[in-house]
Design an enzyme around this catalytic site. Structure first.
Site, PDB file in Angstrom:
ATOM      1  N   VAL A 146       4.689  -0.043   2.970  1.00 61.31           N
ATOM      2  CA  VAL A 146       4.914   1.395   2.823  1.00 61.31           C
ATOM      3  C   VAL A 146       3.773   2.173   3.481  1.00 61.31           C
ATOM      4  O   VAL A 146       2.625   1.713   3.521  1.00 61.31           O
ATOM      5  CB  VAL A 146       5.037   1.777   1.324  1.00 61.31           C
ATOM      6  CG1 VAL A 146       3.728   1.537   0.586  1.00 61.31           C
ATOM      7  CG2 VAL A 146       5.478   3.230   1.147  1.00 61.31           C
ATOM      8  N   HIS A 147       4.110   3.334   4.016  1.00 56.20           N
ATOM      9  CA  HIS A 147       3.124   4.267   4.556  1.00 56.20           C
ATOM     10  C   HIS A 147       3.408   5.615   3.910  1.00 56.20           C
ATOM     11  O   HIS A 147       4.345   6.322   4.290  1.00 56.20           O
ATOM     12  CB  HIS A 147       3.226   4.360   6.074  1.00 56.20           C
ATOM     13  CG  HIS A 147       2.145   5.175   6.711  1.00 56.20           C
ATOM     14  ND1 HIS A 147       2.138   5.504   8.051  1.00 56.20           N
ATOM     15  CD2 HIS A 147       1.020   5.741   6.187  1.00 56.20           C
ATOM     16  CE1 HIS A 147       1.064   6.220   8.325  1.00 56.20           C
ATOM     17  NE2 HIS A 147       0.373   6.378   7.205  1.00 56.20           N
TER      18      HIS A 147
END
Length: 353
Positions: A146-147
């Site tokens: 995830v970012h």
């Protein structure tokens, strides 16, 4: 060779034996626009990446660059590596992908590579999930890359951080009895209150002190944004650390940010695995090569994004707002007040207008 699995069907398998602990090292790294024409030294990236067995990569802009990194790793290590990359995610014209990269002798992809459908549209960049197994022991780990959106303030990041508790629960259903890791660039330190919902679900951060974003001063790091949140008490975490790669590569922070990344990778070891991050020898890097100044009226979006306080969205806004007669004109850009423009000016990265 690279493998690209987009939206693969998920099968929930019940009645599997409880997952034990394999022997692998797992890392995550924001590679700062991997695949853009930004002078990145893939050979230097590979030298660091060989230190872990399985990687979750963020800010992937072109799958071909991951293939290049994979080939570089195979040449460097004499081993076979594999990778897979998600489709592009993002709400605006700026989009990026996630990639998983692994050493075939140690890690095998098993199932469930999918970008989270995000029914409530909670994430600006939906997480990318997959399950892997230790080749020797057969023990599994479920990963979510995830970012988290940066936004204009911490308040913009906290809704996505809280939503990670839902991802955590969803992973339990999709990968039953498999230890879980959420890895990536969270743009928020692990001691923030927004993490409490994930902590309540039994997750813990691998890295609790130090920082992962490179400051402009050699040896100094600014923020602890990159991390791996893991199943505390279930995953056999035997070690974790930040890889301060400028020291290993013999680079200044300025040069590291220019040709490698502005983020340091982090890793966790499982079971008896030992990391293999070593100093670089026999390769010369021109430390005196100074990147050209950034022209507000001519630079590409990727170059503008190198400026402090300017992300991909603001880079596009700057291009749309041209021409500029002075750096003070950046205050016309949404989110760039006088204090932030002063930070940009003091960086010395902008050409004189």
């Amino acid at each position: 060779m690279p493998k690209r699995l987009l939206g693969a069907a998920l099968t929930v398998v019940l009645g599997l034996p409880a997952a034990a602990s394999g022997d692998m090292s797992v890392g995550t790294w924001n590679l700062e626009h991997l695949g853009w024409d930004n002078g990145k030294r893939i050979d230097l990236v590979a030298h660091i990446a060989q230190g872990a067995d399985l990687w979750a990569l963020t800010e992937v802009m072109d799958e071909a660059a991951v293939s290049q990194l994979e080939s570089e790793l195979e040449s460097l290590t004499g081993e076979s590596w594999s990778s897979m990359t998600s489709h592009e995610v993002g709400r605006s014209s700026y989009q990026e992908s996630y990639s998983y990269l692994w050493r075939d002798s140690q890690v095998e992809y098993t199932k469930g590579a999918v970008v989270y459908r995000d029914p409530g549209d909670e994430f600006a960049r939906e997480p990318y999930l997959a399950e892997f197994r230790d080749v020797e022991t057969g023990d599994k780990v479920a990963m979510a890359a995830v970012h988290i959106v940066y936004g204009d303030s911490r308040a913009d990041r906290t809704p996505e951080i809280r939503q990670l508790a839902e991802i955590w629960d969803w992973m339990r259903e999709v990968y039953p009895e498999t230890p879980r890791i959420i890895a990536g660039d969270f743009n928020l330190a692990p001691d923030h209150d927004a993490w409490q919902m994930l902590r309540d679900e039994g997750a813990a951060p691998a890295i609790t002190s130090g920082a992962t974003t490179l400051s402009s001063t050699d040896g100094q790091y600014a923020n602890l944004y990159d991390n791996l949140w893991f199943d505390q008490g279930i995953l056999d975490n035997t070690g974790s650390d930040i890889v301060e790669f400028p020291d290993l590569l013999g680079l200044s922070h300025e040069k590291s940010r220019d040709i490698v990344s502005d983020h340091a990778p982090v890793y966790i070891t499982v079971g008896g695995a030992e990391p293999e991050f070593t100093a670089l020898e026999g390769v010369t890097v021109d430390q005196d090569a100074v990147p050209q100044c950034i022209d507000l009226n001519d630079a590409s979006a990727s170059r503008l994004d190198e400026l402090p306080q300017v992300g991909p969205a603001r880079a596009e806004d700057i291009i749309s707002a041209r021409p500029f007669e002075s750096i003070d004109g950046l205050t016309r850009i949404d989110g760039l007040g006088p204090a932030r423009v002063e930070d940009i000016e003091s960086s010395g990265m902008v050409c004189n207008l």
